[in-house]
Design a protein around this motif. Sequence first.
Motif, short mmCIF file in Angstrom:
data_model
loop_
_atom_site.label_atom_id
_atom_site.label_comp_id
_atom_site.label_asym_id
_atom_site.label_seq_id
_atom_site.Cartn_x
_atom_site.Cartn_y
_atom_site.Cartn_z
N UNK A 27 0.78 -1.66 0.44
CA UNK A 27 0.38 -0.18 -0.19
C UNK A 27 0.74 1.67 0.02
N UNK A 28 2.05 1.38 0.21
CA UNK A 28 2.94 2.55 0.60
C UNK A 28 3.63 2.58 -0.41
N UNK A 29 2.97 2.40 -1.92
CA UNK A 29 4.08 2.92 -3.42
C UNK A 29 2.89 2.88 -3.80
N UNK A 30 3.02 3.93 -4.80
CA UNK A 30 1.64 5.40 -5.23
C UNK A 30 1.30 3.79 -6.61
N UNK A 31 -0.05 4.19 -6.43
CA UNK A 31 -1.12 2.82 -7.73
C UNK A 31 -2.37 3.65 -7.82
N UNK A 32 -3.09 3.43 -9.00
CA UNK A 32 -4.12 3.98 -9.27
C UNK A 32 -4.84 2.12 -8.56
N UNK A 33 -6.41 2.03 -8.24
CA UNK A 33 -6.93 0.80 -7.72
C UNK A 33 -7.54 0.33 -9.46
N UNK A 34 -7.51 -0.74 -9.15
CA UNK A 34 -8.08 -1.99 -10.38
C UNK A 34 -8.37 -2.74 -9.95
N UNK A 35 -9.83 -3.82 -9.43
CA UNK A 35 -9.88 -4.54 -9.16
C UNK A 35 -9.51 -6.05 -10.20
N UNK A 36 -8.74 -7.21 -9.76
CA UNK A 36 -8.88 -8.60 -9.85
C UNK A 36 -9.62 -9.10 -10.76
#
Length: 274
Positions: A104-113
Amino acid sequence: MLCFDRAPYVLFKEDQEFLLAQRQSESRLHKNISYRPSKDVLRGAAGGPNELRRAHEIMRKYSQEVTRFLKQLLAPYAREMTLDFASFRPEEEQGRDLPLHKRNDLLHCDSFPTRPMNGHRILRCFTNINPTAPRIWNTTEGFSVLAEKYAADAGLAGFAAKGSAPSTSLVGSIKKALGLKAVNPSAYDRFMLRFHDYLKENSDFQQNCPKVRLEFQPGWTWICYTDSVPHAVMSGQFALEQTVIIPLTALITPDNAPIRVLERLAGKPLSRAA
């Protein structure tokens, strides 16, 4: 991003105190304690039958209350929004031992597998119920800027070229033969999953991109589209979260949705459902 300096829905003190004493199960299958409203099922919690029953009741009430609040706040979307999972996050995020793509501590945009969006939006409502410590996020430039910079390198053209035809994978065929529901993600969903991982894998981006630090104080609630707001949780413990899905057709400004940004870059549609 909308931010409130107190919970704008009913959250009883005794329920909050109970949650602060909870921990999730040690199983690596569960990243958080999750509640699935459509099936009224709790996953990932630890404890005896009475504790699990109480946790289930609290998460059910929480989900119902937040949904009521979101429908009042976002009235234009109320009829068409779909309720997704809720979660309780009792673990300290700083230094948490997770695989790279689950960090969670890395920048990302959410997507659900496991839950393809087909261009629909992921809206999440968070509350920091930690009584003493803030929840710290980093964010950076918005999705459209990141897509301009990195979508090509992440393979957008290839995903667009393959299109959104139904899956013919071996796994999909086996599921169909067993009478199980096969997940056939669109080109958009497949790319968004790749982009999520690409950003986390990109150490130059993670280290050198411009960052904005956000401190959500005890009791604060905040709402954002996490598919387009890049975010990283740097520290914090004890957060509640409810996800709702906003259909692309319900959006007031659909051209700002990630799928439309990516389709403009790719020059092709990325979902049959959009």
